[in-house]
Design a protein around this motif. Structure first.
Motif, PDB file in Angstrom:
ATOM      1  N   GLN A  35       8.644  28.534  37.721  1.00  0.00           N
ATOM      2  CA  GLN A  35       9.764  28.125  36.883  1.00  0.00           C
ATOM      3  C   GLN A  35       9.279  27.768  35.479  1.00  0.00           C
ATOM      4  O   GLN A  35       8.353  26.969  35.309  1.00  0.00           O
ATOM      5  CB  GLN A  35      10.462  26.924  37.522  1.00  0.00           C
ATOM      6  CG  GLN A  35      11.743  26.496  36.843  1.00  0.00           C
ATOM      7  CD  GLN A  35      12.430  25.383  37.616  1.00  0.00           C
ATOM      8  OE1 GLN A  35      12.036  25.055  38.733  1.00  0.00           O
ATOM      9  NE2 GLN A  35      13.455  24.815  37.033  1.00  0.00           N
ATOM     10  N   ARG A  60       9.026  28.880  43.522  1.00  0.00           N
ATOM     11  CA  ARG A  60      10.140  29.082  42.591  1.00  0.00           C
ATOM     12  C   ARG A  60       9.990  30.400  41.829  1.00  0.00           C
ATOM     13  O   ARG A  60      10.240  30.476  40.634  1.00  0.00           O
ATOM     14  CB  ARG A  60      10.247  27.903  41.617  1.00  0.00           C
ATOM     15  CG  ARG A  60      10.546  26.566  42.265  1.00  0.00           C
ATOM     16  CD  ARG A  60      11.927  26.569  42.923  1.00  0.00           C
ATOM     17  NE  ARG A  60      12.201  25.342  43.638  1.00  0.00           N
ATOM     18  CZ  ARG A  60      12.838  24.293  43.087  1.00  0.00           C
ATOM     19  NH1 ARG A  60      13.231  24.338  41.840  1.00  0.00           N
ATOM     20  NH2 ARG A  60      13.079  23.225  43.817  1.00  0.00           N
ATOM     21  N   GLU A  62      11.147  33.830  40.836  1.00  0.00           N
ATOM     22  CA  GLU A  62      12.332  34.671  40.734  1.00  0.00           C
ATOM     23  C   GLU A  62      11.929  36.135  40.903  1.00  0.00           C
ATOM     24  O   GLU A  62      10.755  36.465  41.020  1.00  0.00           O
ATOM     25  CB  GLU A  62      13.039  34.425  39.403  1.00  0.00           C
ATOM     26  CG  GLU A  62      13.498  32.985  39.195  1.00  0.00           C
ATOM     27  CD  GLU A  62      14.456  32.506  40.289  1.00  0.00           C
ATOM     28  OE1 GLU A  62      15.166  33.346  40.886  1.00  0.00           O
ATOM     29  OE2 GLU A  62      14.483  31.291  40.549  1.00  0.00           O
ATOM     30  N   SER A  63      12.918  37.024  40.903  1.00  0.00           N
ATOM     31  CA  SER A  63      12.650  38.423  41.221  1.00  0.00           C
ATOM     32  C   SER A  63      11.615  39.041  40.295  1.00  0.00           C
ATOM     33  O   SER A  63      10.754  39.818  40.746  1.00  0.00           O
ATOM     34  CB  SER A  63      13.952  39.225  41.168  1.00  0.00           C
ATOM     35  OG  SER A  63      14.550  39.131  39.879  1.00  0.00           O
ATOM     36  N   ARG A  83      11.574  32.257  47.840  1.00  0.00           N
ATOM     37  CA  ARG A  83      11.152  32.406  46.439  1.00  0.00           C
ATOM     38  C   ARG A  83       9.673  32.048  46.286  1.00  0.00           C
ATOM     39  O   ARG A  83       9.275  31.333  45.376  1.00  0.00           O
ATOM     40  CB  ARG A  83      12.008  31.558  45.504  1.00  0.00           C
ATOM     41  CG  ARG A  83      13.452  32.007  45.392  1.00  0.00           C
ATOM     42  CD  ARG A  83      14.217  31.183  44.389  1.00  0.00           C
ATOM     43  NE  ARG A  83      14.318  29.790  44.789  1.00  0.00           N
ATOM     44  CZ  ARG A  83      14.714  28.803  43.989  1.00  0.00           C
ATOM     45  NH1 ARG A  83      15.056  29.061  42.744  1.00  0.00           N
ATOM     46  NH2 ARG A  83      14.785  27.573  44.440  1.00  0.00           N
TER      47      ARG A  83
END
Length: 216
Positions: A35, A60, A62-63, A83
């Motif tokens: 993140q 955390r 993300e794609s 995630r």
């Protein structure tokens, strides 16, 4: 350790300071919090952790983070739901780490017209796991035992069953395993009668021998 010496355990990148002392202070390497970081930054940190300890965990993610890490580290385990991206250390302790050799043996045995039953992750590190499978082991006509590290499992199985046991040492293990030589020598010196040993990582050879025994 003097306070001024701690700096040598901190690897400074333009966008992050990586704490390589974390395994000693926390019991595990520093975890990457994706993140707020770009995928490129995340990959760069992961590369440094991989170089230092051979593993990393990113949370955390993300794609875009997951895609970048998966592309850079093909062996990483990616969880879209959690995630997370986890690169397991190589080698991992014996058991599921021996699966490629065990699967080679299983597929070969099936191709040679044999019925196959698999038992996985039943090593001597948790001896109760194999002891609870004694009835299944004793129902087999021949048993292939795949193990790395110290290679003790075939001796245990050989002492439990009256059927032939074919031992396959694997190259899974740490430095003194010498790429499977330690397991090979341990199996060759088994005190259990009826244990035959094939070469390191030779799942195919073990299955071929087992098939001949089974069809004789």
């Amino acid at each position: 350790m003097k306070f001024e010496d701690l700096g040598r355990f901190i690897e400074r990148l333009p966008f992050a300071s990586i704490d390589h002392l974390r395994p000693a202070t926390q019991g595990h390497p520093e975890v990457i919090l994706c993140q707020g970081k770009t995928p490129e930054q995340t990959v760069a940190i992961a590369e440094r952790l991989d170089a230092a300890v051979g593993s990393f965990l990113a949370t955390r993610a993300e794609s875009a983070h997951r895609a970048a890490l998966a592309a850079r580290f093909p062996g990483a385990e990616v969880s879209e739901l959690g995630r997370t991206v986890y690169l397991p250390p190589t080698p991992e302790p014996a058991g599921t780490s021996d699966l490629p050799v065990a699967e080679e043996a299983a597929v070969t045995a099936r191709a040679f017209r044999n019925s196959v039953a698999r038992l996985t992750d039943v090593g001597v590190a948790g001896i109760h796991r194999v002891l609870t499978q004694t009835d299944l082991l004793r129902s087999a006509a021949v048993i292939i035992v795949v193990a790395g590290m110290e290679g003790a499992l075939p001796s245990v199985v050989g002492g439990l069953v009256p059927v032939p046991v074919i031992a396959v040492p694997t190259s899974v293990g740490y430095g003194a395993s010498f790429g499977g030589v330690a397991a090979l020598l341990g199996m060759l010196n088994s005190c259990a009668a009826g244990v035959t040993v094939v070469n390191i990582d030779n799942g195919f050879g073990a299955a071929a021998a087992a098939s001949r025994i089974n069809h004789s």
